[in-house]
Design a protein around this motif. Structure first.
Motif, PDB file in Angstrom:
ATOM      1  N   ARG A  96       0.859  -1.172   0.000  1.00 51.46           N
ATOM      2  CA  ARG A  96       0.000   0.000   0.000  1.00 51.46           C
ATOM      3  C   ARG A  96       0.899   1.227   0.000  1.00 51.46           C
ATOM      4  O   ARG A  96       1.655   1.462   0.922  1.00 51.46           O
TER       5      ARG A  96
ATOM      6  N   GLY B  17      -6.755   6.628   0.497  1.00 52.16           N
ATOM      7  CA  GLY B  17      -5.338   6.611   0.821  1.00 52.16           C
ATOM      8  C   GLY B  17      -5.037   7.249   2.158  1.00 52.16           C
ATOM      9  O   GLY B  17      -4.244   6.714   2.953  1.00 52.16           O
TER      10      GLY B  17
ATOM     11  N   ALA C 284       1.082   7.350  -5.983  1.00 51.77           N
ATOM     12  CA  ALA C 284       0.116   6.279  -6.206  1.00 51.77           C
ATOM     13  C   ALA C 284      -0.813   6.601  -7.351  1.00 51.77           C
ATOM     14  O   ALA C 284      -1.406   5.720  -7.953  1.00 51.77           O
TER      15      ALA C 284
ATOM     16  N   GLN D 235       0.615   9.354  -1.766  1.00 49.05           N
ATOM     17  CA  GLN D 235      -0.644   9.369  -2.505  1.00 49.05           C
ATOM     18  C   GLN D 235      -0.494   9.974  -3.890  1.00 49.05           C
ATOM     19  O   GLN D 235      -1.208   9.597  -4.799  1.00 49.05           O
TER      20      GLN D 235
ATOM     21  N   ASP E 193     -11.914   3.014  -1.888  1.00 48.87           N
ATOM     22  CA  ASP E 193     -10.923   2.773  -2.942  1.00 48.87           C
ATOM     23  C   ASP E 193     -10.932   1.292  -3.324  1.00 48.87           C
ATOM     24  O   ASP E 193      -9.979   0.561  -3.062  1.00 48.87           O
TER      25      ASP E 193
ATOM     26  N   ASP F  44      -5.677  -2.871   0.883  1.00 49.67           N
ATOM     27  CA  ASP F  44      -6.457  -2.574   2.077  1.00 49.67           C
ATOM     28  C   ASP F  44      -7.027  -3.845   2.706  1.00 49.67           C
ATOM     29  O   ASP F  44      -6.950  -4.012   3.934  1.00 49.67           O
TER      30      ASP F  44
ATOM     31  N   ASP G 175      -7.749  -0.830 -14.016  1.00 49.60           N
ATOM     32  CA  ASP G 175      -7.547  -0.944 -12.577  1.00 49.60           C
ATOM     33  C   ASP G 175      -7.465  -2.401 -12.154  1.00 49.60           C
ATOM     34  O   ASP G 175      -7.747  -2.741 -11.025  1.00 49.60           O
TER      35      ASP G 175
ATOM     36  N   GLU H 113      -7.957  -0.661  -4.918  1.00 47.72           N
ATOM     37  CA  GLU H 113      -6.713  -0.854  -4.176  1.00 47.72           C
ATOM     38  C   GLU H 113      -6.786  -2.201  -3.446  1.00 47.72           C
ATOM     39  O   GLU H 113      -7.567  -2.356  -2.515  1.00 47.72           O
TER      40      GLU H 113
END
Length: 705
Positions: free
Chosen positions: A2, A547, A9, A6, A576, A582, A386, A579
């Motif tokens: 992670r 984030g 990212a 940000q 998010d 998480d 994504d 992502e």
């Protein structure tokens, strides 16, 4: 893995919306684009005699732009030409120069005007400074500039009574203009800086397209500083009219090379044609305010009878009217590639990317060589890549085609390089960024992203040079300071990292990304209490950022607040969903809280929405017992050189966390030692590994008083 950073990212965040492309100004580089502007006489009695120079002199210096007579005694121009530091006042006195002769501003060697008069603001819109202030302020100013940047001046000496005629206006609402086809042949006129600001210059063949994106109307007329306030006229006089009518006034160009007096020439065949269009304020945006001062005009009277309020165009937050009007226009021209591409833009704004892709593809079926649609489709496909949509290869294919046709266009190289960056192929990304900088050496976007790629490849000296160069070029850009602060943290220059963040916050107070960066630096040096204060503030300022919330969850996790960490990781995953780490962080926190089965359930949810061959799916599969360690290590050994390092980092951290949860302290410590040795402090898991290692009797981490 992670990402703590940000901004890094989201290095491809510019792909998220073609609407935001104007925040990265660029110049078309296609050699086919030519400057077709011509000189025009401005003598009294000639069609362009109504156009002249507006000069403002004040204590801070001078400003000039174009203005034009709209009555014998009134001049229309842009508000930013008139505005002083504290705005516009009716007490201001300016000069309006018209005609040809021996008059002119005293500071200019060329005295080339024939008449002048003092001029005073009578009614005006707001002037917005979109070059300073916070990012949000600049964005808001940009949105408003295309509707509010106008001013009507009253002349002390009515030049219209001395043989100068005036231009008549042609108001058309944004909606009507769109429904009628969304384009009109136009002529622009002004006093551009590259022609010494005193030579009337006309672009005789350009197109006014109405509202393309979030602000005002757009056009492809060649622009320069000095054109501001100049008229954009309908190409032909209205039937029965002696004068061509004014549809809009020029206000904003998009060119970062004006210091070299290079005009903004918009190449109509270029892929980024729509992104580079300058902005104009339509007459419909201000006619009700200025109408009382204009001569009697039946056309204006008819318009005002049915339009009592100024036109504000389409609201980017409510795009459906724009979509409906473009659909109506397409009813008349169903295969018009420009209309299809424009509707695609608004469908993206309406968060309907599938429908936008349909429109872009339809535009390309209608006109296979239509580069703006191909570029828009590539950008959207890249944004949608994504790992859930799988469009990256299609985006790259579109970009490859464009680069073959436009090899010198920096924007295409930047777009492809950013996609490669997002796929961790940093070495190949560097090839594109180097090419972009060859064609456009001062391109901030290319140099900044190249700096980030160099960091990930271990070229810290090269990265530092790039960061320094972009900040030298744009010392007022807070986000560049934030980016460099992460680099400085990575190379151990902590004091300098804090200094950059302080400078960013001076430029843009309460900037969430700067405050988040400061939290990361605090976290890096083990000052978790200070980090928590900053993460709380960042989340308060931007509560919808997954984030920032994941970062706060990590700080809580380090402090031993498992309940708080679990809540934040859940919230971050909700905000998010693209992502994947998480849920993995949540798995660790739940396992430590004695809820391992619940943690595994979260990973199963991840596997339902994540391609099984795409990292970190193999890691999640191993942690819930559905694959072997040998299969995990084989999966971790695939991909680019940098991706393999990242994946090695990941599996060591999460297997270490799993061993810790299972009570195998020795195994966990060995894994965490490896994680810390990688020095990959850009990832949240790095800081977690340091606290876990300290708790297991390893190296000290937390700052003590």
């Amino acid at each position: 893995m992670r990402l703590a950073n940000q901004i890094a990212a989201h290095l491809t965040a510019f792909l998220a919306s073609a609407m935001l492309a104007c925040l990265l100004l660029a110049q078309a580089a296609n050699a086919e684009a030519i400057d077709d502007r011509i000189a025009a006489p401005r003598d009294a009695g000639t069609p362009m005699g109504a156009i002249g120079m507006v000069l403002r002199l004040d204590a801070t210096g001078s400003a000039l732009g174009t203005g034009f007579l709209v009555s014998p005694c009134h001049v229309l121009t842009a508000a930013h030409v008139v505005a002083e530091a504290d705005g516009i006042s009716a007490d201001q006195v300016m000069l309006f120069f018209a005609g040809s002769g021996e008059l002119g501003p005293e500071y200019k060697e060329a005295h080339s005007f024939g008449a002048l008069s003092p001029a005073r603001p009578l009614v005006w819109g707001e002037s917005h400074d979109f070059d300073t202030g916070s990012t949000a302020d600049r964005r808001d100013a940009w949105l408003k500039a295309g509707w509010d940047d106008w001013a009507l001046l009253k002349l002390d000496r009515c030049l219209g009574e001395d043989g100068f005629d005036y231009l008549k206006l042609l108001p058309v609402t944004t909606a009507d203009f769109t429904r009628q086809g969304g384009a009109a042949a136009a002529i622009s006129a002004g006093l551009p800086a590259d022609h010494d600001n005193d030579n009337l210059t006309v672009d005789p063949a350009c197109t006014l397209l109405g509202q393309i994106d979030s602000t005002g109307w757009q056009h492809d007329c060649t622009t320069m500083p000095g054109n501001s306030g100049g008229p954009i006229l309908a190409a032909k006089p209205e039937p029965g009219e002696d004068w061509p009518r004014v549809l809009a006034i020029s206000v904003i160009g998009k060119n970062e090379h004006w210091d070299d007096l290079e005009p903004q020439i918009v190449d109509t065949t270029s892929p980024d044609y729509l992104q580079l269009l300058p902005t104009a304020v339509p007459v419909s945006a201000f006619l009700p305010q200025i109408a009382p001062y204009l001569p009697q005009d039946h056309r204006l009277d008819a318009y005002l009878a049915s339009h009592k309020t100024p036109d504000r165009g389409y609201d980017i937050k409510a795009p459906q009217p724009a979509i409906a009007d473009l659909t109506a226009a397409l009813g008349q021209k169903p295969r018009d590639p420009m209309l299809l591409t424009r509707r695609g833009f608004w469908l993206e704004t309406a968060e309907d990317p599938a429908a936008a892709l349909v429109d872009y593809s339809a535009a390309l079926r209608a006109a296979p060589g239509f580069a703006p649609a191909l570029y828009a489709r590539a950008v959207l496909r890249g944004y949608r890549d994504d790992k859930l949509q799988g469009d990256r290869r299609a985006a790259m294919a579109d970009l490859d085609l464009l680069i073959q046709r436009f090899p010198d266009l920096a924007r295409l190289r930047i777009t492809r390089g950013s996609l490669l960056f997002g796929d961790y192929d940093y070495r190949q990304a560097l090839v594109d960024f180097d090419a972009a900088l060859t064609h456009d050496p001062r391109n901030i976007s290319a140099r900044l992203t190249r700096a980030n790629a160099r960091v990930e490849l271990g070229d810290f000296d090269g990265a530092g040079a790039d960061y320094d160069a972009v900040i030298e070029a744009r010392p007022d850009a807070a986000y560049l300071r934030v980016q460099r602060s992460y680099y400085l943290m990575r190379v151990g220059e902590i004091d300098k990292a804090f200094a950059d963040i302080d400078e960013a916050l001076k430029i843009e107070p309460d900037m969430p990304s700067a405050i988040s960066a400061r939290a990361n630096v605090h976290l890096d040096i083990g000052d978790v209490d200070a980090a928590l204060v900053d993460t709380e503030l960042a989340v308060k300022l931007d509560p919808e950022s997954g984030g920032y919330i994941a970062l706060r969850g990590t700080v809580k996790h380090i402090k031993g607040d498992l309940a708080g960490a679990i809540a934040d990781y859940r919230d971050a995953a909700r905000l998010d969903p693209t992502e994947p780490f998480d849920p993995l962080l949540l798995f660790v926190a739940l396992g430590q809280a004695g809820k391992l089965d619940e943690g595994k359930a979260e990973l199963r949810k991840l596997l339902k929405r994540w391609p099984t061959t795409e990292w970190p799916a193999p890691l999640a599969s191993y942690l819930i017992g559905e694959s072997s360690e040998a299969e995990l290590k084989a999966a971790a050994g695939t991909g680019t050189e940098v991706l393999r390092k990242y994946q090695d980092f990941d599996w060591h951290f999460y297997l270490g966390a799993d061993a810790m949860i299972q009570g195998d302290r020795q195994k966990a410590r060995a894994y965490f030692d490896h994680v810390v040795d990688t020095d990959m402090r850009q990832f949240l898991e790095y800081s977690l590994a340091r606290i876990f290692l300290e708790q297991l009797g390893g190296r000290a981490y937390l700052k003590t008083n």
